[in-house]
Scaffold this motif. Structure first.
Motif, PDB file in Angstrom:
ATOM      1  N   GLN A 194       0.736  -1.090   0.128  1.00  0.00           N
ATOM      2  CA  GLN A 194       0.223  -0.110   0.102  1.00  0.00           C
ATOM      3  C   GLN A 194       0.790   1.317   0.266  1.00  0.00           C
ATOM      4  N   HIS A 195       2.135   1.263   0.710  1.00  0.00           N
ATOM      5  CA  HIS A 195       2.949   2.493   0.839  1.00  0.00           C
ATOM      6  C   HIS A 195       3.556   2.490  -0.569  1.00  0.00           C
ATOM      7  N   ALA A 196       3.845   1.475  -1.076  1.00  0.00           N
ATOM      8  CA  ALA A 196       4.463   1.558  -2.477  1.00  0.00           C
ATOM      9  C   ALA A 196       3.518   2.164  -3.573  1.00  0.00           C
ATOM     10  N   GLU A 197       2.031   1.735  -3.761  1.00  0.00           N
ATOM     11  CA  GLU A 197       1.162   2.306  -4.389  1.00  0.00           C
ATOM     12  C   GLU A 197       1.064   3.718  -4.091  1.00  0.00           C
ATOM     13  N   ASP A 198       1.267   4.406  -3.032  1.00  0.00           N
ATOM     14  CA  ASP A 198       0.903   5.721  -2.583  1.00  0.00           C
ATOM     15  C   ASP A 198       2.252   6.357  -2.932  1.00  0.00           C
ATOM     16  N   GLN A 228      12.265   4.862   1.931  1.00  0.00           N
ATOM     17  CA  GLN A 228      10.722   5.674   1.719  1.00  0.00           C
ATOM     18  C   GLN A 228       9.551   4.914   2.421  1.00  0.00           C
ATOM     19  N   ILE A 229       9.948   3.515   2.317  1.00  0.00           N
ATOM     20  CA  ILE A 229       8.862   2.804   3.332  1.00  0.00           C
ATOM     21  C   ILE A 229       9.275   3.010   4.623  1.00  0.00           C
ATOM     22  N   LEU A 246       9.575  -7.018  -2.478  1.00  0.00           N
ATOM     23  CA  LEU A 246       8.156  -6.435  -2.528  1.00  0.00           C
ATOM     24  C   LEU A 246       8.169  -5.151  -3.579  1.00  0.00           C
ATOM     25  N   LEU A 247       9.297  -4.577  -3.363  1.00  0.00           N
ATOM     26  CA  LEU A 247       9.075  -3.125  -4.396  1.00  0.00           C
ATOM     27  C   LEU A 247       9.399  -3.387  -5.826  1.00  0.00           C
ATOM     28  N   GLY A 248      10.316  -4.303  -6.028  1.00  0.00           N
ATOM     29  CA  GLY A 248      10.730  -4.944  -7.282  1.00  0.00           C
ATOM     30  C   GLY A 248      11.396  -3.668  -8.207  1.00  0.00           C
ATOM     31  N   ARG A 249      11.703  -4.201  -9.259  1.00  0.00           N
ATOM     32  CA  ARG A 249      12.600  -3.152 -10.251  1.00  0.00           C
ATOM     33  C   ARG A 249      11.448  -2.654 -11.117  1.00  0.00           C
ATOM     34  N   GLY A 250      11.315  -1.474 -11.482  1.00  0.00           N
ATOM     35  CA  GLY A 250      10.419  -0.859 -12.081  1.00  0.00           C
ATOM     36  C   GLY A 250       9.055  -0.414 -11.686  1.00  0.00           C
ATOM     37  N   ALA A 251       8.963  -0.894 -10.328  1.00  0.00           N
ATOM     38  CA  ALA A 251       7.485  -0.588  -9.754  1.00  0.00           C
ATOM     39  C   ALA A 251       7.384   0.830  -9.273  1.00  0.00           C
ATOM     40  N   CYS A 252       8.483   1.763  -9.647  1.00  0.00           N
ATOM     41  CA  CYS A 252       8.254   2.878  -8.956  1.00  0.00           C
ATOM     42  C   CYS A 252       7.884   4.049 -10.033  1.00  0.00           C
TER      43      CYS A 252
END
Length: 85
Positions: free
Chosen positions: A16-20, A27-28, A48-54
């Motif tokens: 959820q924090h990543a989606e935000d 940052q998490i 969980l954050l993965g590559r390219g998910a930002c």
């Protein structure tokens, strides 16, 4: 499933924090403290954050400035912050 047992942070909370907008373990950590005590969960957070998910990373890849001034919204429970805005 818990990612950070020190602070009781779950995978869903990290996602959820990543989606935000949180794109890095740091940052998490700022969002929920995960990874700031023993550090044992940092690699799991990275996975969980993965590559390219930002979204910010995608902006950078396109040459768009990723860091922009975001207006700060005062918290309703703090009159001093509300009056300063």
């Amino acid at each position: 499933m818990y990612v950070c047992s020190c602070f009781g942070i779950t995978e869903q909370q990290v996602k959820q924090h990543a989606e935000d907008g949180a794109c890095t373990p740091r940052q998490i950590a700022s969002a929920c403290k995960a990874g700031t005590d023993c550090g044992g969960c940092v690699r799991r957070i990275q996975a969980l954050l993965g590559r390219g998910a930002c979204p910010r990373r995608e902006l950078i890849d396109r040459g768009v400035p990723a860091l922009t001034q975001i207006p700060r919204i005062p918290r309703a429970e703090d009159p001093a912050e509300r009056d300063a805005a």
